[in-house]
Write an enzyme that holds these catalytic residues in place. Structure first.
Site, PDB file in Angstrom:
ATOM      1  N   CYS A 100       0.820  -1.230   0.000  1.00 35.25           N
ATOM      2  CA  CYS A 100       0.000   0.000   0.000  1.00 35.25           C
ATOM      3  C   CYS A 100       0.848   1.273   0.000  1.00 35.25           C
ATOM      4  O   CYS A 100       0.316   2.367  -0.208  1.00 35.25           O
ATOM      5  CB  CYS A 100      -0.935   0.007   1.197  1.00 35.25           C
ATOM      6  SG  CYS A 100      -1.942  -1.471   1.307  1.00 35.25           S
ATOM      7  N   HIS A 152      -3.598   6.918   3.487  1.00 34.52           N
ATOM      8  CA  HIS A 152      -3.921   5.641   2.852  1.00 34.52           C
ATOM      9  C   HIS A 152      -5.349   5.270   3.232  1.00 34.52           C
ATOM     10  O   HIS A 152      -5.718   5.300   4.410  1.00 34.52           O
ATOM     11  CB  HIS A 152      -2.934   4.573   3.326  1.00 34.52           C
ATOM     12  CG  HIS A 152      -3.318   3.190   2.932  1.00 34.52           C
ATOM     13  ND1 HIS A 152      -3.754   2.884   1.664  1.00 34.52           N
ATOM     14  CD2 HIS A 152      -3.362   2.026   3.639  1.00 34.52           C
ATOM     15  CE1 HIS A 152      -4.032   1.594   1.602  1.00 34.52           C
ATOM     16  NE2 HIS A 152      -3.808   1.054   2.788  1.00 34.52           N
ATOM     17  N   ASN A 210     -10.193  -0.475   0.291  1.00 36.15           N
ATOM     18  CA  ASN A 210      -8.729  -0.339   0.312  1.00 36.15           C
ATOM     19  C   ASN A 210      -8.171  -0.841  -1.028  1.00 36.15           C
ATOM     20  O   ASN A 210      -8.218  -2.037  -1.309  1.00 36.15           O
ATOM     21  CB  ASN A 210      -8.193  -1.163   1.481  1.00 36.15           C
ATOM     22  CG  ASN A 210      -6.680  -1.100   1.606  1.00 36.15           C
ATOM     23  OD1 ASN A 210      -5.988  -0.611   0.719  1.00 36.15           O
ATOM     24  ND2 ASN A 210      -6.171  -1.610   2.712  1.00 36.15           N
TER      25      ASN A 210
END
Ligand code: ACO
Length: 330
Positions: free
Chosen positions: A114, A257, A287
């Site tokens: 990520c 994030h 996500n």
């Protein structure tokens, strides 16, 4: 401080198919209330129509190049941040270059889960110091759905697919865009086992004809990941702001994030970041791993949340563990 890198253009895209929380209620034992209260996620786009990492990178990159007013054949370097390239070989960057009709350039994939986008941004900054004339495409994409076990309720509700891309050049006063003031990235492999996709790697190979096991999919210790994500993301963002004498009062837009809303809120609280400065789109995308931050950045610019003059703080955290932060002045 290096101020020689500017984001000239950006673009993003997501696959067509949407999976809502109601869809998950039919797939696993879960409910909308549990998902929304624990994560804030309401829907996510997933590549169920055969879209691949390179397909999404290509669409986002074409938009970023148009936004920058730069032709594909002017590019000198192509970087792709992903853990879910179309193939192990060739790289997504080579395939993307070919799709863009260019060859002969450096083309390379980077894997930092990520945090991939900020790792690629830092790499691009270094390349621009070596080659000030460079025009660099950074595409950041994950087809997380290709490594999600849709029978495991503890992970399947969290993720979506998407891509974001930026075009970077050396800065010059007449140019418009986002001036990358600084990037700070870090890692700690000691905690790598808390969030993994091991199956199919050379440490856990599959033999011909063997059935895939649960290790082929995302596996994580949610509570531990949550704790470390909050601590690392807030820590690195604070460190970067302090390094430049900034506080939250100076930041106009914070792009964390987009893991889940509880992580985002906890990071915001630790940083004392006013809620109205925190940009989120995880409610509709989930996500999206490496795509999460550039997808949010590109959307915030398109929606005029980020305006000329805005100071933007970004923060990431991902498997590895990896984490990072960046400051960009638009
Ligand atoms: N629906 C209903 N119940 C569920 C679901 C679900 N989708 N998932 C888990 N549960 C159940 C569990 O089975 C457990 O039941 P039990 O008590 O009977 O055993 C109960 O809910 C509590 O489970 P926990 O895992 O303890 O739930 P928690 O409150 O910690 O929330 C969550 C889980 C949302 C995953 C949380 O730990 C979290 O946000 N972790 C961060 C992980 C993350 O975002 N990772 C993304 C990748 S890493 C990154 O990008 C940063």
């Amino acid at each position: 401080m290096n101020t020689s890198c500017i984001i000239r253009g950006m673009g993003h895209c997501v696959p067509e198919t949407v999976l809502t929380n109601a869809d998950f209620e039919r797939m696993v034992e879960t409910n909308d209330e549990w998902i929304v209260s624990r994560t804030g996620i309401r829907e996510r786009h997933v590549a169920l129509n055969g879209e691949t990492c390179v397909d999404l990178c290509h669409e986002a990159s074409v938009k970023a190049l148009a936004h920058a007013g730069i032709a594909a054949d002017e590019l000198t370097h192509v970087l792709v941040a992903t853990f879910s390239a179309d193939a192990v070989i060739p790289s997504a960057a080579c395939m993307l270059s070919h799709r863009l009709g260019i060859s002969g350039r450096m083309a390379m994939d980077l894997s930092a889960a990520c945090s991939g986008f900020l790792y690629a941004l830092e790499t691009a900054r270094a390349l621009l110091l070596l080659h000030p004339e460079a025009k660099i495409l950074v595409a950041s994409c994950d087809i997380v759905s290709s490594r999600v076990d849709y029978t495991n309720r503890t992970t399947c509700v969290l993720f979506g697919d998407g891509a974001g891309a930026v075009v970077l050049t050396a800065d010059s006063p007449e140019l418009r865009g986002g001036r990358v003031l600084d990037v700070l990235v870090a890692s700690d492999g000691a905690m790598g086992d808390l969030l993994t996709i091991k199956g199919g790697g050379s440490g856990t190979p599959y033999k011909l004809g063997e059935t895939i096991r649960s290790d082929f999919f995302v596996e994580m210790n949610g509570r531990e990941v949550y704790k470390h994500a909050v601590r690392a993301m807030s820590g690195v963002c604070q460190e970067l702001m302090t390094r430049h004498g900034y506080t939250c009062a100076d930041v106009d837009v914070f792009i964390p994030h987009q893991a889940n809303l509880r992580i985002v809120e906890a990071v915001g609280k630790r940083l004392n970041m006013p809620e109205e400065k925190v940009f989120t789109n995880l409610q509709k995308y989930g996500n999206t791993s490496a795509a999460s931050v550039p997808l949010a950045l590109s959307e915030a610019v398109a929606e005029n949340v980020i305006k000329p003059g805005s100071l933007v703080l970004m923060g990431t955290f991902g498997g590895g563990f990896t984490w990072g932060s960046a400051l960009v002045r638009f």
